[in-house]
Scaffold this active site. Structure first.
Site, short mmCIF file in Angstrom:
data_model
loop_
_atom_site.label_atom_id
_atom_site.label_comp_id
_atom_site.label_asym_id
_atom_site.label_seq_id
_atom_site.Cartn_x
_atom_site.Cartn_y
_atom_site.Cartn_z
N HIS A 65 0.86 -1.18 0.00
CA HIS A 65 0.00 0.00 0.00
C HIS A 65 0.89 1.23 0.00
O HIS A 65 1.92 1.25 0.66
CB HIS A 65 -0.92 0.01 1.23
CG HIS A 65 -2.14 0.86 1.02
ND1 HIS A 65 -3.30 0.36 0.49
CD2 HIS A 65 -2.36 2.16 1.25
CE1 HIS A 65 -4.21 1.33 0.42
NE2 HIS A 65 -3.66 2.44 0.88
N ASP A 86 -13.92 2.80 6.76
CA ASP A 86 -12.96 3.51 5.92
C ASP A 86 -13.62 3.97 4.62
O ASP A 86 -13.29 5.05 4.11
CB ASP A 86 -11.74 2.62 5.61
CG ASP A 86 -10.68 3.40 4.83
OD1 ASP A 86 -10.24 4.46 5.34
OD2 ASP A 86 -10.31 2.99 3.72
N ARG A 96 -12.88 12.55 4.11
CA ARG A 96 -11.58 13.21 4.27
C ARG A 96 -11.13 13.85 2.96
O ARG A 96 -10.53 14.92 2.94
CB ARG A 96 -10.53 12.20 4.74
CG ARG A 96 -10.69 11.81 6.21
CD ARG A 96 -9.82 10.61 6.54
NE ARG A 96 -8.42 10.84 6.32
CZ ARG A 96 -7.57 9.93 5.81
NH1 ARG A 96 -7.99 8.72 5.48
NH2 ARG A 96 -6.31 10.22 5.63
N SER A 119 -6.65 4.32 8.31
CA SER A 119 -7.27 4.07 7.00
C SER A 119 -6.53 2.95 6.28
O SER A 119 -7.13 1.99 5.80
CB SER A 119 -7.21 5.37 6.17
OG SER A 119 -7.50 5.11 4.83
N LYS A 165 -7.71 -1.45 6.19
CA LYS A 165 -7.92 -2.20 4.93
C LYS A 165 -6.98 -3.39 4.85
O LYS A 165 -7.38 -4.50 4.49
CB LYS A 165 -7.65 -1.28 3.72
CG LYS A 165 -8.71 -0.22 3.50
CD LYS A 165 -8.58 0.46 2.15
CE LYS A 165 -7.51 1.52 2.07
NZ LYS A 165 -7.77 2.73 2.85
N1 URA Z 1 -4.14 5.62 1.43
C1 URA Z 1 -5.20 5.23 2.19
O1 URA Z 1 -5.76 4.17 1.98
N2 URA Z 1 -5.60 6.04 3.18
C2 URA Z 1 -5.01 7.21 3.46
O2 URA Z 1 -5.42 7.88 4.38
C3 URA Z 1 -3.91 7.61 2.66
C4 URA Z 1 -3.49 6.80 1.65
#
Ligand code: URA
Length: 410
Positions: free
Chosen positions: A82, A161, A168, A183, A187
């Site tokens: 990620h 999320d 956001r 966040s 995930k």
């Molecule tokens: N990627 C995400 O999934 N969440 C964030 O807050 C920033 C980048």
């Protein structure tokens, strides 16, 4: 518990306890707490921050707002990566199918565009028919068949999320360390991974503007990820200029396909290989071979087909979303390029329609920039340093001026 009181406590800098955080996340996910209260809470967190205990509690509450995947005994190593977000960052589109060539499982849950950064889901949805909303049974069946899934948060997986991320994006509350940690990790933890590599960005086009701030974010994620049983690797990469030479949803898919064909910009290919090597069991040489010999591209085709996209359009993706106006931007002078400012390019792409102003907005897949010049290249006055893809001629003119305000050649 009383929502305004909890918001007030955070606004005034107090640490919240686990019960208060769970209550807020549950109320918001269930639709009892309205968006305006959650927006106020997110802004309070943005200014006051959260300590390590609060951040872990927020991550757990967001994770537990939905189900987590449980993989069968015979599942191979389950991995993912990620990014904390950057401009032109299309790495996931190449890396997920590449890792699946290694007979790993990659159940990647991604997000949409966030602030000035693009989102993997918006890019995937530029592929006609591609569906990012999968049910848990479909996810498992697809992993058994091809080893890779690319999906978004759903009503059953990370619903907190899904809602907070969208809020956001349009309330200027993205660049907050605890909100980013919760966040991303909610995930990734829902994916029940064996190993995770985090690409933490720093620089003008990232949420963390300095390396020091990025390290604090990376360390916070390593701590929470590790404590929850996931082997968490953290890499740090600069984001002062866009990754690759394209910014914009469909334009980035074009570039990702080039990379999957063994070509594409060198910085993109290098980033993909470096991150893949962190969690893959195959060495870098093998990963490179899968990019160069078409194995990774074939896996991407399988993925597109499995998620109801049209694999035939990948052969000439540049023709899928032609923008009404395409205009060249030329260098005003000769020399070596010293600045192609990622934040400026990200903002200009959003203004063209590649991102959202309101949560309910749709993105325009066709708009953005391609043929971007890279820092360090030597150019002559009049050389093309980028192309703008726009809906209208006036938009292209504005985008060109914005782009030039972030460009330097000396
Ligand atoms: N990627 C995400 O999934 N969440 C964030 O807050 C920033 C980048």
């Amino acid at each position: 518990m009383h929502v305004p009181t909890i918001i007030e406590r955070k606004r005034d800098g107090y640490a919240l306890d686990e019960g208060e955080i769970r209550f807020l996340v549950r109320s918001f996910t269930d639709g009892v707490m309205p968006d305006y209260q959650m927006s106020a809470f997110a802004m309070a967190v943005f200014f006051q921050g959260m300590d390590a205990g609060e951040t872990a509690a927020l991550t757990r509450a967001m994770l537990e707002s939905g189900a987590s995947f449980r993989w069968p005994e015979h599942a191979p190593r389950v991995v993912d990566k990620h990014s904390t977000g950057g401009v032109g960052d299309k790495v996931s589109l190449v890396l997920a199918p590449l890792l699946a060539c290694d007979d790993l499982w990659v159940p990647m849950i991604s997000g949409r565009g966030l602030g000035i950064t693009g989102g993997t889901l918006d890019k995937l949805e530029a592929i006609p028919g591609f569906c990012v909303g999968l049910e848990p049974e479909e996810v498992l069946a697809q992993l058994e068949r091809i080893g890779v899934v690319m999906m978004g948060q759903t009503a059953s997986i990370c619903p907190a999320d899904k809602k907070l991320y969208a809020l956001r994006d349009v309330t200027a509350t993205v660049p907050s360390r605890p909100l980013i940690v919760a966040s991303i990790l909610s995930k990734k933890l829902a994916e029940s991974l064996d190993a995770l590599v985090l690409d933490v960005k720093f620089g003008s086009g990232a949420f963390m503007k300095t390396r020091d701030a990025a390290v604090l974010l990376g360390e916070a994620m390593r701590e929470v990820g590790g404590a929850m049983g996931v082997e968490t690797r953290v890499c740090y990469h600069p984001m002062d200029e866009p990754t690759g030479r394209a910014v914009g949803n469909a334009l980035e898919v074009v570039e990702a396909i080039e990379c999957l064909r063994g070509g594409g910009p060198e910085d993109l290919r290098e980033l993909v290989l470096a991150l893949a090597a962190e969690v893959s069991t195959a060495g870098r040489e093998q990963l490179t071979a899968w990019l160069d010999d078409g194995t990774a591209l074939a896996k991407f085709r399988d993925l597109v087909e499995a998620q109801r996209g049209d694999p035939a359009c990948l052969d000439d993706f540049a023709a899928v979303h032609p923008a009404p106006t395409v205009r060249e931007i030329c260098s005003p002078n000769s020399g070596v390029v010293t600045r192609v400012d990622a934040e400026t390019v990200g903002r200009a792409a959003n203004a063209l329609g590649a991102g959202r102003d309101r949560a309910e907005d749709a993105v325009n897949p066709a708009v953005g920039f391609d043929r971007l010049v890279k820092v360090g290249e030597e150019i002559a006055a009049g050389d093309v340093i980028a192309r703008v893809h726009a809906k209208r001629s006036a938009d292209a003119g504005e985008a060109k001026n914005k782009f030039l305000s972030g460009f330097l050649c000396e």
